[in-house]
Design a protein around this motif. Sequence first.
Motif, short mmCIF file in Angstrom:
data_model
loop_
_atom_site.label_atom_id
_atom_site.label_comp_id
_atom_site.label_asym_id
_atom_site.label_seq_id
_atom_site.Cartn_x
_atom_site.Cartn_y
_atom_site.Cartn_z
N GLY A 31 3.64 31.09 40.12
CA GLY A 31 4.41 30.63 38.98
C GLY A 31 4.39 31.67 37.88
O GLY A 31 3.93 32.80 38.08
N ASN A 32 4.85 31.28 36.72
CA ASN A 32 4.93 32.20 35.60
C ASN A 32 3.55 32.49 35.03
O ASN A 32 2.57 31.80 35.32
N VAL A 33 3.46 33.53 34.22
CA VAL A 33 2.21 33.87 33.55
C VAL A 33 1.79 32.72 32.64
O VAL A 33 2.61 32.14 31.93
N ASP A 34 0.50 32.36 32.68
CA ASP A 34 -0.08 31.32 31.82
C ASP A 34 0.42 29.92 32.14
O ASP A 34 0.33 29.02 31.30
N ASP A 35 0.93 29.71 33.35
CA ASP A 35 1.33 28.35 33.73
C ASP A 35 0.13 27.52 34.17
O ASP A 35 0.26 26.31 34.37
N GLY A 36 -1.03 28.17 34.38
CA GLY A 36 -2.25 27.43 34.69
C GLY A 36 -2.64 27.42 36.15
O GLY A 36 -3.28 26.49 36.63
N LYS A 37 -2.29 28.49 36.88
CA LYS A 37 -2.58 28.54 38.31
C LYS A 37 -4.08 28.54 38.59
O LYS A 37 -4.59 27.77 39.41
N SER A 38 -4.80 29.45 37.93
CA SER A 38 -6.25 29.54 38.16
C SER A 38 -6.96 28.30 37.65
O SER A 38 -7.93 27.82 38.27
N THR A 39 -6.50 27.74 36.54
CA THR A 39 -7.09 26.51 36.01
C THR A 39 -6.92 25.36 36.98
O THR A 39 -7.82 24.54 37.17
N LEU A 40 -5.76 25.29 37.63
CA LEU A 40 -5.50 24.24 38.61
C LEU A 40 -6.49 24.31 39.77
O LEU A 40 -7.05 23.30 40.19
N ILE A 41 -6.70 25.52 40.28
CA ILE A 41 -7.63 25.66 41.40
C ILE A 41 -9.04 25.30 40.95
O ILE A 41 -9.79 24.62 41.66
N GLY A 42 -9.44 25.78 39.77
CA GLY A 42 -10.75 25.43 39.25
C GLY A 42 -10.92 23.94 39.10
O GLY A 42 -11.96 23.37 39.45
N VAL A 161 6.59 22.83 49.84
CA VAL A 161 6.44 23.27 48.46
C VAL A 161 6.04 22.08 47.59
O VAL A 161 6.65 21.01 47.68
N ILE A 162 5.00 22.29 46.79
CA ILE A 162 4.64 21.33 45.75
C ILE A 162 4.99 21.96 44.41
O ILE A 162 4.45 23.00 44.06
N VAL A 163 5.91 21.36 43.69
CA VAL A 163 6.27 21.84 42.37
C VAL A 163 5.40 21.06 41.37
O VAL A 163 5.62 19.87 41.13
N ALA A 164 4.39 21.76 40.83
CA ALA A 164 3.45 21.13 39.91
C ALA A 164 3.90 21.40 38.48
O ALA A 164 3.82 22.53 38.00
N ILE A 165 4.40 20.37 37.82
CA ILE A 165 4.86 20.52 36.43
C ILE A 165 3.64 20.30 35.55
O ILE A 165 3.22 19.16 35.31
N ASN A 166 3.07 21.41 35.12
CA ASN A 166 1.75 21.41 34.47
C ASN A 166 1.88 21.31 32.94
O ASN A 166 2.97 21.44 32.39
N ALA A 220 -3.61 20.31 34.47
CA ALA A 220 -4.73 20.93 35.20
C ALA A 220 -5.95 21.03 34.30
O ALA A 220 -7.09 20.91 34.77
N LEU A 221 -5.74 21.23 33.00
CA LEU A 221 -6.86 21.37 32.07
C LEU A 221 -7.66 20.08 31.97
O LEU A 221 -8.90 20.09 31.96
#
Length: 557
Positions: A31-42, A161-166, A220-221
Amino acid sequence: MSHQSDLISTDINAYLAQHERKELLRFLTCGNVDDGKSTLIGRLLHDSKMIYEDQLAAVQADSVKSGTTGIGKIDLALLVDGLQAEREQGITIDVAYRYFSTSTRKFIIADTPGHEQYTRNMATGASTCDLAVILIDARYGVQTQTKRHSFIVSLLGIKHVIVAINKMDLAGYSEATFNKIKADYLAFAKNLDCMDAGGRATQGAVAEDLLDIHFIPMSALDGDNVVNPSANMPWFTGKPMMELLNSIEIGSDHNFVDARFPVQYVNRPNLDFRGFCGTVASGVFHKGDAITVLPSGKSSKIKSIVTYDGELEQAFAAMAVTLTLEDEIDISRSDVILGQQQAAPSVADKFNANIVWMTEQAMMPGHRYIFKLATQRVSGSVSMIHHRIDINTLEHHDANELKLNEIGSCNVAVNAPVVFDPYKLNKTTGSFIVIDRLTNVTVGAGMITGDANAEDWSQVTAKERATRFCQTASVIALSGSNAKQTAYHLERKLFDNGHIVTVLEQATDELALAIKNAGLLCLCLDHKPSATDLAFDCDHYKVDDIYGTLMNRGIVF
């Protein structure tokens, strides 16, 4: 980390056997920068109780120094972003992999970067995945990078595909916001160009036929709809992400119809055994099945299917086995054993493919590379770029080269026949990597779309010769008392800079014209043929002067 089970303390062998039989799901987040990808995995790992206590303590300590979530909150993105540069900038740069399991599945997560300049990293991470999680910031909706990553996901044949609207917490948990972003994404998905098994473009089929798309509103947060349902969004009745990951059906994605077995190694430990080792790329092989070997076309039957644990009655996709045959036929590494299938692969030295370029030095048509298709390794070149695909707008543009992170539809010519399928039919025999012959570095990756088209065998044009040789074919007449020495010095300078040139001491009109028609530079001494493009008096022009003029006129480039 593995899923906790009572069997660990009571019967470790039973637990290991149970764990080994679990289905493996590989997925990536993009996804885009700062969309929360790493936070989601964490958050996924944290709420699933998949983090060791010492890991959590380390992240808590690092959150004070490098965290971006504010005072008193744990920055779960630090579980994935381990590089110093990633923590300093608060972004993902390289692909990070994490492993965990639940009671039903094992998972490998690839956290891919969102920046445009790391598109090659994203493509690398996606190449082995079964599912993609595309994050969208609820505040901004579908962005350019969302479209870029969705196109690459489609190009690489990921069907789920899972579109996660974060960050729904920052959008007031609004159902209207969720529905608008969902509608915008589906409208975009219908415009994706997807290639069918024959390499033909099919528009409007993505959302309905080629992709299994799920939409989830989440934070995700704070953990909303990641592992547990969100109390803040009672209007959403779908499954949270963890439940969806556990239940999405991926077994039918594999091709169990067309049997392909690329031979990796010929095993000959003694006079009584000769087996062919490799991994089944697709389909099912049974003991006693009739097989055909390509490219030779020889036939036989499977005598046995051998593994370390003993012989099997059948082997299917992704299994590493050794096949023995009833007949002694010549088979070596790079050959492909075919079972009983509905569609036969192609055997040719030319094919069409979509290529993702992954290095700073641009890909030029005609430049020689090594192409590795499964266990086949041949030299060749990209003979033609049909068009470059603008992965922001999906438009097609003319191109003479492919630069870093660009994707193009190309014609590839190799120096020996290879066995291949369209990528949509078989990912193993339909994909390849491009290797630089000097450095042995992987510089590109490709997905085969089909056989070379009839128009790709058309007559070579002057423009194609100019592109290949980086020069405009010309006849250059040199005169004067110093003409001969100047001609050979100029020839050396042009040749050392990669151009194709020859000197004619006794030129004729016919010979000079033939050399020009072949795309070469012809330096003629003491004669000015009728096809002459430039003429120089070597008593007045030096080698560097002539070379500079050729550069300025666009004759060499």
